[in-house]
Design a protein around this motif. Structure first.
Motif, PDB file in Angstrom:
ATOM      1  N   GLN A  28       8.430   3.603  -5.094  1.00 44.37           N
ATOM      2  CA  GLN A  28       8.242   2.349  -4.363  1.00 44.37           C
ATOM      3  C   GLN A  28       7.445   1.313  -5.151  1.00 44.37           C
ATOM      4  O   GLN A  28       7.316   0.164  -4.717  1.00 44.37           O
ATOM      5  CB  GLN A  28       7.534   2.632  -3.036  1.00 44.37           C
ATOM      6  N   MET A  29       6.905   1.680  -6.303  1.00 42.96           N
ATOM      7  CA  MET A  29       6.019   0.798  -7.072  1.00 42.96           C
ATOM      8  C   MET A  29       6.767  -0.416  -7.609  1.00 42.96           C
ATOM      9  O   MET A  29       7.942  -0.342  -7.968  1.00 42.96           O
ATOM     10  CB  MET A  29       5.415   1.591  -8.230  1.00 42.96           C
ATOM     11  N   LEU A  33      -0.630   2.453  -9.534  1.00 46.10           N
ATOM     12  CA  LEU A  33      -0.623   3.760  -8.862  1.00 46.10           C
ATOM     13  C   LEU A  33      -2.036   4.193  -8.492  1.00 46.10           C
ATOM     14  O   LEU A  33      -2.296   4.663  -7.379  1.00 46.10           O
ATOM     15  CB  LEU A  33       0.018   4.816  -9.765  1.00 46.10           C
ATOM     16  N   HIS A  80      -5.777  -1.451   0.324  1.00 45.09           N
ATOM     17  CA  HIS A  80      -4.492  -1.883   0.900  1.00 45.09           C
ATOM     18  C   HIS A  80      -4.041  -3.268   0.426  1.00 45.09           C
ATOM     19  O   HIS A  80      -3.057  -3.797   0.943  1.00 45.09           O
ATOM     20  CB  HIS A  80      -4.542  -1.854   2.432  1.00 45.09           C
ATOM     21  N   ASP A 101      -1.354  -1.518  -2.660  1.00 47.18           N
ATOM     22  CA  ASP A 101      -0.337  -0.653  -2.021  1.00 47.18           C
ATOM     23  C   ASP A 101       0.934  -0.528  -2.853  1.00 47.18           C
ATOM     24  O   ASP A 101       2.060  -0.631  -2.346  1.00 47.18           O
ATOM     25  CB  ASP A 101       0.004  -1.173  -0.612  1.00 47.18           C
ATOM     26  N   GLY A 102       0.762  -0.348  -4.146  1.00 48.86           N
ATOM     27  CA  GLY A 102       1.908  -0.106  -5.016  1.00 48.86           C
ATOM     28  C   GLY A 102       2.642  -1.337  -5.480  1.00 48.86           C
ATOM     29  O   GLY A 102       3.699  -1.216  -6.112  1.00 48.86           O
ATOM     30  N   GLN A 145       6.950   9.579  -4.253  1.00 45.32           N
ATOM     31  CA  GLN A 145       7.441   8.501  -3.382  1.00 45.32           C
ATOM     32  C   GLN A 145       6.776   7.181  -3.756  1.00 45.32           C
ATOM     33  O   GLN A 145       7.428   6.126  -3.788  1.00 45.32           O
ATOM     34  CB  GLN A 145       7.151   8.849  -1.928  1.00 45.32           C
ATOM     35  N   ARG A 146       5.486   7.211  -4.064  1.00 50.50           N
ATOM     36  CA  ARG A 146       4.780   5.980  -4.453  1.00 50.50           C
ATOM     37  C   ARG A 146       5.276   5.470  -5.795  1.00 50.50           C
ATOM     38  O   ARG A 146       5.341   4.246  -6.013  1.00 50.50           O
ATOM     39  CB  ARG A 146       3.271   6.235  -4.486  1.00 50.50           C
ATOM     40  N   THR A 192       4.365  12.892  -2.085  1.00 50.36           N
ATOM     41  CA  THR A 192       3.866  11.547  -1.774  1.00 50.36           C
ATOM     42  C   THR A 192       3.651  10.744  -3.043  1.00 50.36           C
ATOM     43  O   THR A 192       3.961   9.543  -3.096  1.00 50.36           O
ATOM     44  CB  THR A 192       2.551  11.637  -0.972  1.00 50.36           C
ATOM     45  N   ALA A 193       3.132  11.401  -4.078  1.00 51.39           N
ATOM     46  CA  ALA A 193       2.913  10.702  -5.349  1.00 51.39           C
ATOM     47  C   ALA A 193       4.238  10.210  -5.927  1.00 51.39           C
ATOM     48  O   ALA A 193       4.344   9.072  -6.405  1.00 51.39           O
ATOM     49  CB  ALA A 193       2.206  11.620  -6.344  1.00 51.39           C
ATOM     50  N   GLU A 210       4.510  -5.626   5.313  1.00 55.71           N
ATOM     51  CA  GLU A 210       4.401  -5.121   3.942  1.00 55.71           C
ATOM     52  C   GLU A 210       4.009  -6.289   3.038  1.00 55.71           C
ATOM     53  O   GLU A 210       4.826  -7.133   2.693  1.00 55.71           O
ATOM     54  CB  GLU A 210       5.736  -4.513   3.489  1.00 55.71           C
ATOM     55  N   SER A 243      -4.083   2.516  -5.409  1.00 51.50           N
ATOM     56  CA  SER A 243      -3.795   2.944  -4.042  1.00 51.50           C
ATOM     57  C   SER A 243      -4.197   4.391  -3.779  1.00 51.50           C
ATOM     58  O   SER A 243      -3.947   4.909  -2.686  1.00 51.50           O
ATOM     59  CB  SER A 243      -2.308   2.767  -3.740  1.00 51.50           C
TER      60      SER A 243
END
Length: 888
Positions: free
Chosen positions: A149-150, A647, A610, A613-614, A145-146, A142-143, A582, A650
């Protein structure tokens, strides 16, 4: 009070400089550069100038350290005793000194960064460390993936806040290189003496260069000025950031396999696109801005690809090409008869070299608009580079695939053919006026034709440089869904019934307190609009919303504005989550604290759950652009810090902390908001406040500075603050050493809460309050009571002057007690040192400015302003801005 003897003066200055805890290397730089300036003043200044500068310097240090009225009066008498011509020279000398001190401080920052890099030391606020912490909370997958997406999206603006000329900036950049040479040379050796001689020449040039622009820059001048940052820093610094992060994450495998890092920086620009209140930004200027940016990035890609191609001397026997690379090379050769023979001749049996050199030629053709050979868009270039990369990997040469070639891939992915994503901004009232005229039919006005031409220009830019090159359209003062729908209606008028309108992402800008409160309802309505709904569907329900820090602060005061902005973000983020949108919040922050400035990473970590959120987007302007992005090492450090904060923001722990603090201290926030707003209104809504403000600050004179192409205010009157732009509002208070726009009302807010233990707890646990208190501490540290009083005495309103002084004292008292220590910034020693190092010298310029301002205010209204006094005033404004390191 008598002047100290020369021995006493030297001792006083030495003790003062030693009291800051300045690193020895930086202290050496300050002494070196200060000594060079002293020699230049003796050689090139008028007779006695150096002695007069030293007299005022010693007097202001004595006044700053003694804090006695007698010492301060002595310094004021010296400043008042100069002829106007001498005061002019003295002001220029102090301004030069600030440029050199700022350079020494920047040089020290770069030195420390290089030392850390040499030790392979990872900073606690780096992306690598942030990712490791995040993985501990959400897991490795997950980290990662973030991380993928950042997005970090700084948007450069041309707002007029850079007081120094570009010629001055260029001179300082040359001096920076000479300081590097001096450091690298043997102590006392010929190379070091040569570097010092060249610095002497450069400082002499700096002294002789006119510090003020004679004319306002045009929007195209502003475009070219910003291009320097891209050319000299960002084009290479951004991929280096990616590389450093990938090296840290992959260890020994870095560079030998596909990178973990994906491009996360996107650069935006309003320069040449922001027409809100700037009649000089036309559709023609916007088109030219896009062309200039593309020219710069294509030249960069052209040079990089040619350099990489020349180095790929890999023989086909050791590194055989894939069929895909062979097909690509044959296609490139057949399309480029002129270059084919030369490339094959220079690179026999080197297929990868041939391919990249032919790609470089194709980029050249793109820049030169050779339609037969040019790339249609950056995606085709990227596809060709990836074909080369895949071939190298297949041939067992991954280090060549993921080395310099990967950095070129990153550059294409980050910058495309456009360099920066050009954004258009216009006021909602302009749209309403034009639509009313169009709906009524009849002849179209010049304004209407210009507004419609903007849409055609956006279409042109998208077709010429790719869809990412333009398309964001910001609506200032959005107050209803109709204000946003108007953009789509105008686009249809622009292209006619048979045309295709440009692809537009319409972005609302909520600026005033009332607009921020109304934002969620407006958004809920606009997403149901057919054009909006269609665009949301095309983008995967992505939506940007911009928040204005400047006008909201001028509207209700800095404390209420900050709290209202937090609440608006929380509500908008909640709405977006419920609506499966988003969301990207676009923060319209300025450089000064009164405009949402301050450290970006601490601001990011204080955002509501939120709301990040990146993704983090903000405006960067004026002196902030060059401070954060002007030096490659500092730019890389800044990007790394901000990305780490994105990072971390979030992370579940950070979101829970902010959520719990907002709930825990909700009552405190409400009481602070109400009390601060009431106190702010007590000042700004007092009868006659606006003309009084224009009298006790150099607000009117700020408008005379040739800072930028944009007018300083929307109207001509100072009878109301409504038409005054936020930048001169902040700039004027800063120049008066009051900095009111950054703190006024906080003291009353904290006094209303009254519970010191509760507020200290909130400071520890509530990131929003901590950021607010720390920023105010900085703002107050740059203010000065004694000088502020002298500015306030220029008006005839003792009641308003006392209100300001009382609130300043109350705010300072509470901030010190809450943050701890024995004074402002006690918990921020590096910042405290930076402020104290400059303060006496800023005082000297403030006294010179006061002397000029007082004379201008005392002159009869019917008598034209003395041009020599006006020049002195403007020189001092430029110098104070350099000393305080911020304007608006």
């Amino acid at each position: 009070m008598q002047d100290p003897t020369p021995t006493e003066a030297i001792d006083l200055v030495g003790r003062y400089e030693a009291s800051h805890g300045m690193p020895e290397q930086m202290r050496g730089d300050v002494r070196l550069l200060g000594g060079i300036l002293g020699r230049v003043l003796r050689e090139s200044g008028s007779p006695g100038l150096f002695d007069d500068v030293e007299r005022l310097r010693v007097a202001t240090i004595q006044a700053y350290t003694d804090e006695t009225d007698a010492a301060f009066e002595r310094a004021a008498q010296i400043a008042d005793g100069f002829t106007v011509a001498r005061a002019d020279e003295v002001a220029r000398a102090f301004t030069c000194y600030f440029h050199l001190v700022n350079l020494a401080e920047e040089h020290q920052r770069v030195r420390v960064l290089r030392q850390r890099a040499a030790r392979d030391e990872e900073s606690a606020d780096s992306v690598t460390v942030a990712l490791e912490r995040l993985a501990g909370e959400v897991g490795d997958d997950t980290a990662l993936q973030r991380l993928h997406q950042m997005r970090f999206h700084p948007v450069f603006t041309a707002h007029p806040t850079e007081a120094r000329r570009r010629a001055i900036s260029t001179s300082i950049r040359r001096l920076s290189g000479l300081l590097d040479d001096y450091d690298a040379a043997e102590d006392g050796g010929p190379a070091q003496r040569r570097a010092e001689r060249r610095m002497l020449e450069e400082v002499d040039t700096l002294w002789r260069t006119a510090p003020l622009r004679q004319e306002k820059p045009s929007p195209v001048d502003e475009v070219r000025s910003v291009m320097a940052v891209f050319d000299e820093t960002l084009f290479t610094a951004v991929p280096h950031v990616y590389r450093r992060i990938d090296d840290a994450l992959q260890g020994e495998a870095a560079g030998a396999r596909e990178p973990v890092v994906r491009p996360f920086v996107r650069i935006g620009t309003w320069v040449g696109g922001d027409r809100d209140g700037n009649p000089f930004v036309t559709a023609r200027v916007t088109k030219r801005a896009a062309g200039i940016a593309s020219e710069h990035v294509l030249r960069g890609l052209e040079r990089a690809s040619a350099r990489i191609g020349r180095g790929l001397t890999l023989d086909a026997a050791t590194t055989p090409p894939t069929p895909a690379l062979t097909a690509l090379t044959e296609r490139l050769l057949s399309a480029d008869d002129e270059g084919a023979a030369d490339v094959v001749k220079r690179s026999p049996g080197e297929p990868h070299r041939q391919a990249v050199l032919l790609i470089a030629r194709k980029i050249t053709a793109t820049r030169e608009r050779d339609a037969d050979l040019a790339y249609a868009d950056p995606e085709h270039l990227l596809a060709d580079l990836l074909t080369v990369q895949s071939s190298l990997v297949a041939a067992g040469a991954p280090r060549q695939a993921y080395g310099h070639l990967q950095q070129l891939v990153w550059q294409v992915q980050t910058f495309g053919f456009h360099l920066a994503e050009l954004e258009v901004r216009q006021h909602s009232a302009v749209h309403a006026k034009v639509l009313a005229e169009l709906d009524a039919g009849g002849e179209r006005s010049e304004l209407t034709e210009e507004v419609l031409e903007v849409y055609r220009t956006i279409s042109y830019v998208q077709k010429r440089f790719g869809p990412r090159a333009a398309g964001r359209y910001i609506v200032s003062f959005t107050r209803s869904a109709d204000d946003l729908a108007a953009v789509h209606r105008l686009a249809r008028y622009a292209v006619g019934p048979d045309g295709t309108p440009p692809v537009l992402d319409v972005i609302p800008l909520f600026e005033t307190f009332a607009d921020l409160q109304a934002a969620p309802a407006i958004l809920a309505e606009i997403v149901e609009h057919p054009a909006f709904a269609a665009r949301l569907a095309d983008t995967g329900r992505r939506l940007e919303v911009m928040l204005g820090y400047s006008d909201s602060s001028k509207d209700v005061g800095p404390v209420a504005a900050n709290l209202a902005l937090y609440e608006a973000q929380a509500q908008i983020a909640d709405w977006a989550q419920r609506s499966e949108i988003e969301l990207t919040l676009f923060h319209g922050r300025g450089g000064a604290l009164g405009r949402g400035g301050g450290p970006a990473n601490s601001a990011i970590l204080a955002q509501p759950p939120h709301s990040v959120d990146g993704r983090f987007k903000l405006t960067e302007q004026g002196e902030v652009i060059f401070a954060r992005y002007g030096d490659p090492a500092i730019a890389m450090r800044h990007i790394d810090q901000v990305a780490a904060a994105i990072l971390t923001a979030s992370a579940p722990s950070n979101e829970q902390r902010n959520r719990a603090a907002a709930e825990r201290f909700a009552d405190v926030a409400q009481r602070m908001e109400d009390a601060s707003r009431a106190r702010f209104f007590e000042l700004v809504k007092a009868p006659g406040f606006a003309p009084w403000f224009a009298t006790v600050t150099p607000m009117e004179e700020v408008g005379l500075l040739a800072l930028g192409s944009r007018p300083a205010r929307r109207g001509l009157s100072v009878e109301s603050l409504e038409d005054l732009r936020a930048i001169p509002w902040v700039f004027a208070w800063t120049q008066a050493r009051i900095n009111l726009a950054g703190w006024f009302g906080l003291g009353t807010a904290l006094e209303t809460v009254g519970d010191l233990a509760l507020l200290q707890e909130a400071y520890r646990e509530w990131p929003l309050l901590r950021a607010m208190i720390d920023n105010v501490a900085m703002s107050l540290a740059k203010a000065d009571d004694r000088i502020a009083r002298r500015y306030l005495e220029l008006g005839d309103r003792d009641d308003l002057a006392q209100l300001v002084i009382d609130e300043m004292a109350l705010t300072r008292s509470w901030v010190v007690r809450i943050a701890g220590g024995d004074g402002l910034l006690s918990n921020k020693p590096v910042l405290q040192r930076a402020v104290k190092l400059r303060s006496p010298y800023v005082d000297a310029l403030s006294l010179l400015q006061l002397r000029a301002l007082r004379a201008l205010r005392d002159a009869p209204e019917e008598v034209p302003a003395d041009p020599e006094l006006q020049r002195l005033l403007l020189l001092s404004v430029s110098g104070v801005a350099a000393g305080l390191q911020n304007t608006g």
